[in-house]
Design an enzyme around this catalytic site. Structure first.
Site, mmCIF file in Angstrom:
data_model
loop_
_atom_site.group_PDB
_atom_site.id
_atom_site.type_symbol
_atom_site.label_atom_id
_atom_site.label_comp_id
_atom_site.label_asym_id
_atom_site.label_seq_id
_atom_site.Cartn_x
_atom_site.Cartn_y
_atom_site.Cartn_z
ATOM 1 N N SER A 59 -50.094 18.683 18.457
ATOM 2 C CA SER A 59 -49.998 19.202 19.822
ATOM 3 C C SER A 59 -49.192 18.237 20.695
ATOM 4 C CB SER A 59 -51.395 19.392 20.418
ATOM 5 O OG SER A 59 -52.138 20.249 19.584
ATOM 6 N N ARG A 60 -49.189 16.955 20.327
ATOM 7 C CA ARG A 60 -48.489 15.957 21.155
ATOM 8 C C ARG A 60 -46.973 15.967 20.941
ATOM 9 N NH1 ARG A 60 -53.504 12.804 20.214
ATOM 10 N NH2 ARG A 60 -54.440 12.433 22.256
ATOM 11 N N MET A 63 -58.825 20.950 19.795
ATOM 12 C CA MET A 63 -58.693 20.671 21.229
ATOM 13 C C MET A 63 -57.666 21.617 21.838
ATOM 14 S SD MET A 63 -59.367 16.647 21.733
ATOM 15 C CE MET A 63 -57.769 16.034 21.296
ATOM 16 N N GLY A 64 -57.402 22.733 21.146
ATOM 17 C CA GLY A 64 -56.499 23.738 21.683
ATOM 18 C C GLY A 64 -55.043 23.380 21.517
ATOM 19 N N LEU A 102 -55.587 17.113 7.253
ATOM 20 C CA LEU A 102 -55.478 15.746 6.723
ATOM 21 C C LEU A 102 -54.437 14.906 7.450
ATOM 22 C CD1 LEU A 102 -56.017 16.226 2.922
ATOM 23 C CD2 LEU A 102 -57.174 14.534 4.351
ATOM 24 N N LEU A 161 -52.855 25.348 20.198
ATOM 25 C CA LEU A 161 -52.852 25.618 18.755
ATOM 26 C C LEU A 161 -51.433 25.745 18.194
ATOM 27 C CD1 LEU A 161 -55.716 28.284 18.597
ATOM 28 C CD2 LEU A 161 -55.898 25.796 18.421
ATOM 29 N N HIS A 210 -53.255 24.455 12.935
ATOM 30 C CA HIS A 210 -54.559 25.052 13.250
ATOM 31 C C HIS A 210 -54.652 26.456 12.633
ATOM 32 C CE1 HIS A 210 -53.890 22.359 16.887
ATOM 33 N NE2 HIS A 210 -55.016 21.876 16.376
HETATM 34 O O1 PAF Z 1 -58.863 16.833 15.733
HETATM 35 C C1 PAF Z 1 -59.192 17.228 16.869
HETATM 36 O O2 PAF Z 1 -58.559 18.104 17.454
HETATM 37 C C2 PAF Z 1 -60.390 16.605 17.558
HETATM 38 O O3 PAF Z 1 -60.495 15.257 17.272
HETATM 39 C C3 PAF Z 1 -61.716 17.333 17.233
HETATM 40 C C4 PAF Z 1 -62.066 17.222 15.771
HETATM 41 C C5 PAF Z 1 -61.600 18.795 17.626
HETATM 42 C C6 PAF Z 1 -62.846 16.707 18.047
HETATM 43 O O4 PAF Z 1 -62.608 16.787 19.402
#
Ligand code: PAF
Length: 298
Positions: free
Chosen positions: A189-190, A33-34, A151, A36, A40
């Site tokens: 990200s939060r 969901m960006g 994970l 990053l 990621h």
């Molecule tokens: O883990 C995430 O960022 C989201 O739940 C995903 C897997 C990209 C689905 O929107």
């Protein structure tokens, strides 16, 4: 690096790659969901090592947010994301709009039962229906050979693995280890929402998981006792924390263990999963154990 905004564009690039490479073609996929971070980036690096083409998707999926959740204020930084993607060698970035993904209100949902009933499934009703639906759509669009998931969201990994198995989706799910800050806080990200005081106390999650490892090594402890000890620890060490859940369950089925049964004699793997709120920010973390070895396993 190719940036695609439409489903047609991304499909065409991937099908060209498959045509050029023939049987050798291996498409790796990192759905995000960006906003990053290093977690990621580590998924992208793993895909680069194992696959000839790495596709990254960036899409904040409205379907997986509840009405009172943070969809509107979810952190976004397209420019920085593209920089990270370029740096890590992503070949294709798929950044669709909400309109591209959901041109009409979607009437279909992918619902995985059982594994979605506890933990975040209980705290965030409908969340995993949104995740299952969008990941299924993305798998149909990208058609990856392998898909990489962190994970830290162990329940999400369990849900997606179950969906892929039950629906015979031709993709291998690769669970990857959680990446942490130096003090142990799992990257998310939060984390940017946290005030300095909340950030300081948020380290309690990883500390509680370390304590879980020490207590589990005693192996006579049952799941209920471990849950109780960890809840007490979090409350004592982080006075501003509000516990959403502290659970010890089987993994990946996420079923309750026998109350009182010593964790040392549990037959399969199991998980300690935590969700703790700091103000309006809800953080999750977990540790996976093989009962026989009583050591963390990823
Ligand atoms: O883990 C995430 O960022 C989201 O739940 C995903 C897997 C990209 C689905 O929107």
């Amino acid at each position: 690096m190719i940036i695609c905004q439409t489903i047609a564009e991304v499909k065409s690039h991937i099908s060209n790659y498959r045509m050029e490479q023939g049987q050798q073609a291996k498409v790796g996929f990192v759905p995000t969901m960006g906003f990053l971070h290093e977690g990621h980036a580590s998924l992208l690096r793993r895909s680069k090592q194992e696959c000839g083409l790495t596709v990254l998707s960036i899409f904040v999926n409205p379907l997986q947010f509840g009405p009172n959740e943070d969809f509107d204020r979810y952190p976004r930084d397209e420019e920085r994301d593209l920089q990270v993607a370029r740096q890590e060698g992503a070949d294709v970035v798929f950044m669709p709009s909400v309109r591209e993904m959901y041109p009409v209100p979607a009437k279909t949902r992918v619902l995985v039962s059982g594994v979605t009933e506890r933990l975040c499934g209980a705290s965030r009703p409908g969340h995993f229906d949104g995740v299952g639906t969008v990941v299924s759509k993305l798998f149909h669009i990208v058609g990856p050979d392998r898909a990489y998931f962190g994970l830290k969201d162990a329940q999400q990994v369990a849900v997606i693995t179950t969906m892929v198995r039950d629906l015979n989706m031709p993709v291998e799910i690769v669970p990857c280890e959680t990446v942490r800050e130096q003090d142990g806080l799992a990257l998310s990200s939060r984390n940017v929402y946290l005030s300095p005081e909340q950030r300081m106390q948020a380290v309690v999650l990883s500390q509680a998981l370390a304590l879980a490892g020490q207590l589990a090594a005693k192996s006579t402890l049952g799941a209920d006792e471990l849950q109780r000890r960890l809840s007490e620890y979090i409350t004592a060490e982080a006075p501003i924390a509000v516990i959403d859940y502290v659970e010890v369950l089987s993994y990946p089925d996420l079923e309750q263990l026998q109350p009182g049964e010593p964790l040392g004699s549990v037959g399969g793997s199991w998980i300690v999963a935590l969700a703790v709120k700091f103000g309006t920010t809800r953080l999750i973390d977990n540790r996976l154990f093989w009962a026989k070895e009583v050591s963390s396993h990823v």
